[in-house]
Scaffold this active site. Structure first.
Site, mmCIF file in Angstrom:
data_model
loop_
_atom_site.group_PDB
_atom_site.id
_atom_site.type_symbol
_atom_site.label_atom_id
_atom_site.label_comp_id
_atom_site.label_asym_id
_atom_site.label_seq_id
_atom_site.Cartn_x
_atom_site.Cartn_y
_atom_site.Cartn_z
ATOM 1 N N CYS A 1 0.843 -1.205 0.000
ATOM 2 C CA CYS A 1 0.000 0.000 0.000
ATOM 3 C C CYS A 1 0.878 1.255 0.000
ATOM 4 C CB CYS A 1 -0.917 -0.027 1.219
ATOM 5 S SG CYS A 1 -1.823 1.494 1.515
ATOM 6 N N CYS B 1 -0.075 3.983 2.505
ATOM 7 C CA CYS B 1 0.322 3.579 3.853
ATOM 8 C C CYS B 1 1.751 4.009 4.146
ATOM 9 C CB CYS B 1 0.203 2.063 4.021
ATOM 10 S SG CYS B 1 -1.482 1.417 3.855
#
Length: 326
Positions: free
Chosen positions: A80, A83
């Site tokens: 991700c 993230c």
């Protein structure tokens, strides 16, 4: 393992005031024990403010710790990209906030069950658990200013509503040290009255609890714990003895009837259907006018108090109410 007392499914915990008092008592006990043992022993290091959590350790590392300090949960994954932008900011702020919250990082690829239990639809997703109560903070990438504002609100609610003042941080402590409680604080002027209200709730004396909360608010109109307790006790009193089938039948047959719709909304909220309760009353506001409309608006504001002003569902419903009114 199933997180307990979670509000992510929309359930409103009508025992939140009791949970607040229990969490406050545990915090006070921990502070007293730390004082007897000499205070600063066991202070955590800054490195211990950011922890990796898995399903096996969730109850110990998140649920149990949330009775001492607000636990912010960062759901992330290696693949991700957002993230990778958000997580370092959260980790830095965890250290900067110096023990006012604990950051728990959960890898969703390795902990699918926790992801499902929190209802995570996409990552990054950030939640908090306070005294065993879960609430969503935000999803997706967020600016640092927004993150700080959210964290400030979180630590304020944790202290005012649950008595959680955070962890003691020793910059020279070795990583992995046991957490120490914050210094003891003096008892508040209304603690005895609030405890009496909780005892009344436990005994099923809703009238007594309501009066106790009103007594606190007469002296301290801004007391958040008393406001929450009063709103929840009044809701419990209103739904007590209602026939759910009859109430819902009347509400379906009389969409413009204020009494039928407010009673059904009370049942919706008491059953954990927060959006349904809010939506029902906002629709009724649109259908009514004059005194009827005002009565519905007032009831909706009362239900906002039960859920809490910081809840995203309340914020969204306030906007919808404004559109319905104007």
């Amino acid at each position: 393992m199933q997180p307990r007392n979670m509000s992510m499914s929309g359930v409103v915990d009508l025992a939140a005031v009791k949970a607040a008092q229990e969490a406050k008592a545990k915090a006070e006990q921990a502070r007293a024990q730390a004082a007897r043992q000499g205070g600063g022993t066991g202070a955590v290091s800054p490195a211990d403010l950011v922890i990796d959590v898995d399903e096996a350790g969730f109850e110990r590392d998140v649920l149990q710790r949330s009775t001492e300090v607000p636990v912010v949960i960062d759901f992330w994954a290696e693949w991700c990209q957002p993230c990778k932008q958000l997580s370092p900011v959260l980790e830095r702020l965890a250290v900067e906030y110096n023990g006012r919250f604990l950051l728990a990082k959960i890898d969703v690829d390795a902990n699918q069950l926790l992801m499902q239990q929190f209802g995570v639809q996409g990552i990054p997703a950030v939640f908090a658990v306070v005294a065993g109560q879960a609430l969503p903070l935000f999803q997706g990438a967020a600016g640092e200013a927004q993150i700080r504002q959210t964290l400030d609100q979180l630590v304020q609610v944790a202290e005012e509503r649950f008595g959680l003042t955070g962890l003691t941080v020793d910059p020279e402590a070795e990583p992995g040290g046991a957490p120490a409680a914050a210094p003891a604080r003096p008892a508040g002027p209304h603690d005895a009255a609030l405890e009496a209200a909780v005892r009344a709730l436990d005994a099923g004396d809703l009238g007594g609890a309501i009066q106790a909360y009103k007594n606190v608010l007469s002296d301290d109109p801004g007391n958040m714990e008393a406001k929450l307790g009063l709103a929840q006790a009044e809701l419990l009193q209103r739904v007590q003895g209602l026939d759910p089938q009859l109430v819902r039948k009347e509400a379906a047959e009389k969409p413009g009837d204020v009494q039928a719709q407010t009673a059904a909304a009370d049942l919706d909220l008491a059953g954990g259907h927060v959006e349904d309760a809010f939506g029902r009353l906002i629709d009724t506001v649109r259908r009514t006018s004059g005194d009827d409309r005002n009565a519905v608006r007032v009831r909706l504001l009362e239900l906002f108090e039960v859920v809490g002003a910081e809840d995203p569902r309340v914020i969204a419903a306030r906007r919808a109410l404004a559109r319905a009114l104007f």
